[in-house]
Design a protein around this motif. Structure first.
Motif, short mmCIF file in Angstrom:
data_model
loop_
_atom_site.label_atom_id
_atom_site.label_comp_id
_atom_site.label_asym_id
_atom_site.label_seq_id
_atom_site.Cartn_x
_atom_site.Cartn_y
_atom_site.Cartn_z
N SER A 294 -64.04 96.92 26.75
CA SER A 294 -65.21 95.73 26.25
C SER A 294 -65.59 94.87 27.59
N THR A 295 -67.03 94.60 27.27
CA THR A 295 -67.81 94.05 28.46
C THR A 295 -67.96 92.26 28.16
N ASP A 296 -67.57 92.11 26.70
CA ASP A 296 -67.91 90.93 26.39
C ASP A 296 -66.38 90.12 26.38
N ASN A 297 -66.31 88.96 25.62
CA ASN A 297 -65.35 88.20 25.79
C ASN A 297 -63.86 88.45 24.79
N SER A 298 -64.09 89.80 24.20
CA SER A 298 -63.21 90.43 23.29
C SER A 298 -61.53 90.01 23.76
N LYS A 299 -61.58 90.63 24.97
CA LYS A 299 -60.01 90.41 25.47
C LYS A 299 -59.42 88.96 25.61
N LYS A 300 -60.35 88.15 26.10
CA LYS A 300 -60.02 86.88 26.21
C LYS A 300 -59.81 85.91 24.86
N ILE A 301 -60.42 86.19 23.88
CA ILE A 301 -60.47 85.88 22.78
C ILE A 301 -59.15 86.37 21.86
N ALA A 302 -58.74 87.87 22.07
CA ALA A 302 -57.63 88.28 21.71
C ALA A 302 -56.43 87.49 22.20
N LEU A 303 -56.46 87.36 23.49
CA LEU A 303 -55.21 87.01 24.16
C LEU A 303 -55.08 85.24 23.72
N ASN A 304 -56.27 84.58 23.80
CA ASN A 304 -56.25 83.00 23.28
C ASN A 304 -55.83 82.69 21.90
N MET A 305 -55.74 83.87 21.09
CA MET A 305 -55.49 83.91 19.68
C MET A 305 -54.12 84.41 19.42
N GLY A 306 -53.52 84.80 20.46
CA GLY A 306 -51.95 85.05 20.38
C GLY A 306 -51.62 86.71 20.07
N ALA A 307 -52.93 87.28 20.24
CA ALA A 307 -52.71 88.86 19.81
C ALA A 307 -52.18 89.37 21.25
N ASP A 308 -51.66 90.69 21.20
CA ASP A 308 -51.30 91.44 22.36
C ASP A 308 -52.58 92.33 22.69
N CYS A 309 -52.82 92.62 23.80
CA CYS A 309 -53.88 93.51 24.22
C CYS A 309 -53.44 94.40 25.43
N VAL A 310 -53.95 95.80 25.10
CA VAL A 310 -53.70 96.85 25.96
C VAL A 310 -54.92 97.38 26.21
N ASP A 311 -55.05 97.62 27.56
CA ASP A 311 -56.51 98.08 28.16
C ASP A 311 -56.66 99.49 28.28
N ILE A 312 -57.36 100.16 27.53
CA ILE A 312 -57.53 101.84 27.50
C ILE A 312 -59.02 102.19 28.19
N GLN A 313 -58.66 102.63 29.20
CA GLN A 313 -59.98 103.14 29.87
C GLN A 313 -61.03 104.27 29.31
N LYS A 314 -60.05 105.28 28.90
CA LYS A 314 -61.10 106.34 28.25
C LYS A 314 -61.74 105.89 26.95
N ILE A 315 -63.05 105.79 26.96
CA ILE A 315 -63.78 105.42 25.63
C ILE A 315 -63.80 106.42 24.52
N GLY A 316 -63.44 105.99 23.51
CA GLY A 316 -63.24 106.68 22.27
C GLY A 316 -62.36 106.20 21.18
N TYR A 317 -62.65 106.03 19.79
CA TYR A 317 -61.94 105.86 18.80
C TYR A 317 -60.43 106.26 18.68
N GLY A 318 -60.51 107.67 18.82
CA GLY A 318 -59.21 108.32 18.99
C GLY A 318 -58.29 107.90 20.24
N SER A 319 -58.94 107.72 21.36
CA SER A 319 -58.54 107.53 22.77
C SER A 319 -57.62 106.04 22.53
N ALA A 320 -58.39 105.21 22.03
CA ALA A 320 -58.04 103.75 21.84
C ALA A 320 -56.67 103.84 21.00
N ILE A 321 -56.56 104.49 20.19
CA ILE A 321 -55.49 104.39 19.24
C ILE A 321 -54.39 105.61 19.78
N ILE A 322 -54.62 106.39 20.18
CA ILE A 322 -53.51 107.34 20.85
C ILE A 322 -52.90 106.46 22.29
N ASN A 323 -53.63 105.81 22.84
CA ASN A 323 -53.02 105.40 24.00
C ASN A 323 -52.52 104.23 23.69
#
Length: 229
Positions: free
Chosen positions: A47-76
């Motif tokens: 993400s290039t917007d504030n998605s990660k910052k929003i997630a962390l500020n709201m108390g969610a965990d966050c993992v960065d997935i480099q390879k773009i793709g729906y399946g890639s995001a879930i698998i990793n």
């Protein structure tokens, strides 16, 4: 006392700053109201917007997935998961994450994979393109049912729950949207216990271009369906 985490709610995320707060708030509401020992994990897919910052500020965990793709995001993101069960959902607020209890109940009762079916619930006006609703998804689901001998009526539904270890053992490897079909195909081949439940589907709240590419992703779904015969 068993303190093992029961549920992880995984939200693949690519520039979802507008709708992510709604999704996280609804997921938190569900976990609190039903006293579920769980957490929210944002699979941040470059993400290039504030998605990660929003997630962390709201108390969610966050993992960065480099390879773009729906399946890639879930698998990793699954590599980080230790809970007994998972629920995955899109981050566009099209699914009401306060309504997850039927999924968890099915998983607790012994089902390995629980798929939502939008066609059995309420589909909000203009929430699904005509081509997807009446041609694409019905055809893909029909082919999948015939080849893999299951009863799933909505192969493309992005809201689903599963037994974490059972799905990890399937060794899923599709990086794109076709991951949704691959999960059902391999679950069927390996005789996992699958259930389907009606869900409601809301209009995408992002007001931006969808990550789904109708013809390209449709072809990939068909290819994976026919290639696993």
């Amino acid at each position: 006392m068993n303190n093992k985490l029961e549920l992880t709610i995984i939200l693949p995320c690519l520039n979802e700053a507008k709708t992510l707060p709604t999704c996280i708030n609804e997921a938190k509401n569900f976990l609190t109201n039903y006293h579920v020992n769980g957490k929210i994990l944002i699979a941040n897919n470059n993400s290039t917007d504030n998605s990660k910052k929003i997630a962390l500020n709201m108390g969610a965990d966050c993992v960065d997935i480099q390879k773009i793709g729906y399946g890639s995001a879930i698998i990793n993101s699954l590599k980080e998961v230790t809970s007994t069960y998972c629920v995955i959902a899109d981050s566009d607020a099209s699914y009401n994450l306060k309504e997850l209890m039927p999924f968890l109940e099915k998983l607790r009762s012994g089902y390995d994979l629980v798929i939502g079916n939008r066609f059995l619930g309420n589909i909000e006006k203009n929430s699904m393109p005509w081509l997807h609703r009446y041609i694409g998804t019905p055809i893909i689901s029909f082919i999948g049912r015939k080849i893999y001998k299951n009863k799933i009526g909505d192969y493309n539904c992005g809201l689903r729950g599963f037994n974490t270890n059972k799905i990890k053992n399937l060794k899923l490897n599709c990086n794109g949207m076709e991951f949704a079909s691959e999960m059902i195909i391999k679950a069927s081949i390996n005789s996992l216990k699958i259930a389907e439940i009606p869900i409601n589907f809301r209009k995408d709240q992002r007001h931006s271009k969808s990550h789904l590419h109708t013809w390209k992703d449709g072809y990939k779904h068909l290819k994976i369906l026919l290639g696993n015969r």
